[in-house]
Design an enzyme around this catalytic site. Structure first.
Site, short mmCIF file in Angstrom:
data_model
loop_
_atom_site.label_atom_id
_atom_site.label_comp_id
_atom_site.label_asym_id
_atom_site.label_seq_id
_atom_site.Cartn_x
_atom_site.Cartn_y
_atom_site.Cartn_z
N HIS A 127 -2.71 0.34 -4.48
CA HIS A 127 -2.81 -0.66 -3.41
C HIS A 127 -3.52 -0.12 -2.17
CE1 HIS A 127 0.50 1.35 -1.22
NE2 HIS A 127 1.01 1.54 -2.42
N ASP A 128 -4.31 -1.00 -1.56
CA ASP A 128 -4.95 -0.76 -0.27
C ASP A 128 -6.00 0.34 -0.28
OD1 ASP A 128 -3.16 -2.66 1.24
OD2 ASP A 128 -1.64 -1.20 0.63
N GLY A 145 -1.82 5.05 -2.91
CA GLY A 145 -2.13 3.97 -1.97
C GLY A 145 -2.89 4.44 -0.75
#
Length: 271
Positions: A127-128, A145
Site C-alpha cells: 500500500h501507498d 508500505g
C-alpha cells in the site's frame, strides 16, 4: 452496467462485474475476475486466473499473467476500510503470482505504478508505494508500505525493502538484500543488512552516460561518503562544484530531501 468495447475479447469463463470499463482490444482469458470499479485501458491483456479488483486503473498495453492479484485491499492493520486506489501505467508486465495493493487513508489513499515496469513472479508492491518508470522487480521482491522507487531501478531476486524507504533512480539492489535505509540514485546496495558498496557503473554506462560523467559521479561519491564530515554536510559542501552535473545534482538533492529513513552508506550496518 458494464462498458465493454466492441473489439474486446472476453473469455466466457471469466467474470466482468457490472461497472467495469473495458477498452478497445482488451483480452481477458479464462477464469479471470474483474471488479466493478476497475478500468482496463486499450490493449490490456489478462492471461488466465487473474484478479483485478478495487478502484484500480490499468494502463494501455499492460499484460498480467496467471494468479496475479492487482488492486487488493492494503495489508495494513491501520486500514479503515475506506475506498482507496491503485493506478498502473502503460506497458507494464506482471508475471505469475504478483500482488499489488491499493493505498491507505493515512498514506494518502493512492498506490501508483508508472510505465514500462516489469514485475517478475511473486513480487509484491504494498500500500501507498509510488513507483516510477522502467523498473525491474525480480522474483520474490517485497516492497513494504510507503516505499518510493525512482526510474530504472533494478531489484534483485528476494530483496526486501523496509517501509517508508526511498530508492533513487537507476540504483541496483542485489539479490536477497535487506534495504532498511534510503539508497542514493545510481547506488549499488548488497547484503543483509544492506551496505552501499558503490555505484551502479554498469547501469550508468548502459543508460548512455559517458566516461567523464561517470568519473565525476564517482569522485563526488568519494567526497560524500569518505569525507571527514557527516554525509549530509559533505554533500552540501560540494554542491557548487557540481552544479553542471545532472547525475551528481540528483544525488545531492536526494540526500538533502526530507525522509523518514536514514541513508544507506558504505559503513551503515557493519560491526
Amino acid at each position: 452496467m458494464k462498458m465493454i468495447a466492441a473489439s474486446a475479447k472476453i473469455h466466457p469463463l471469466s467474470v466482468i462485474e457490472d461497472g467495469a470499463v473495458i477498452g478497445e482490444n482488451v483480452v481477458v482469458g479464462p477464469f479471470c475476475h474483474v471488479g466493478p470499479k476497475v478500468v482496463l485501458h486499450d490493449g490490456v491483456e489478462l492471461l488466465t486466473h487473474v484478479v483485478v479488483t478495487g478502484r484500480t486503473v490499468i494502463g494501455r498495453g499492460t499484460r498480467i499473467f496467471a494468479n496475479a492479484v492487482i488492486g487488493g485491499d492494503p495489508q495494513s492493520l491501520h486500514h479503515d476500510g475506506a475506498e482507496t486506489t491503485l493506478t498502473v501505467g502503460e506497458n507494464c508486465t506482471f508475471r505469475e503470482g504478483v500482488t499489488v495493493n491499493t493505498g491507505t487513508t493515512e498514506g494518502g489513499g493512492k498506490t501508483i505504478v508508472g510505465d514500462n515496469n516489469l514485475f517478475l513472479a511473486n513480487s509484491h508492491v504494498a500500500h501507498d508505494c509510488i513507483l516510477g518508470n522502467h523498473i525491474v522487480m525480480s522474483n520474490n521482491v517485497m516492497l513494504a508500505g510507503h516505499v518510493k522507487v525512482e526510474d530504472r531501478v533494478i531489484l534483485g531476486g528476494g530483496s526486501a525493502v523496509h517501509q517508508f524507504t526511498r530508492i533513487g533512480r537507476q540504483a541496483f539492489i542485489g539479490g536477497l538484500s535487506a534495504v532498511s535505509y534510503d539508497v542514493i540514485p545510481y547506488g549499488m546496495l548488497n547484503g543483509n543488512p544492506g551496505i552501499l558498496g558503490g555505484l551502479n557503473v554498469v547501469g550508468m554506462a548502459r543508460a548512455g552516460m559517458d566516461k567523464p560523467a561517470i568519473h565525476e559521479v564517482r569522485r563526488a561519491f568519494k567526497q560524500i561518503f569518505e569525507g571527514e564530515g557527516s554525509v549530509r554536510n559533505n554533500a552540501a559542501a560540494i554542491r557548487a562544484d557540481y552544479a553542471h552535473s545532472v547525475p551528481v545534482m540528483q544525488i545531492l538533492d536526494f540526500i538533502a530531501a526530507e525522509s523518514d529513513r536514514a541513508l544507506s552508506s558504505p559503513n551503515r550496518g557493519k560491526g
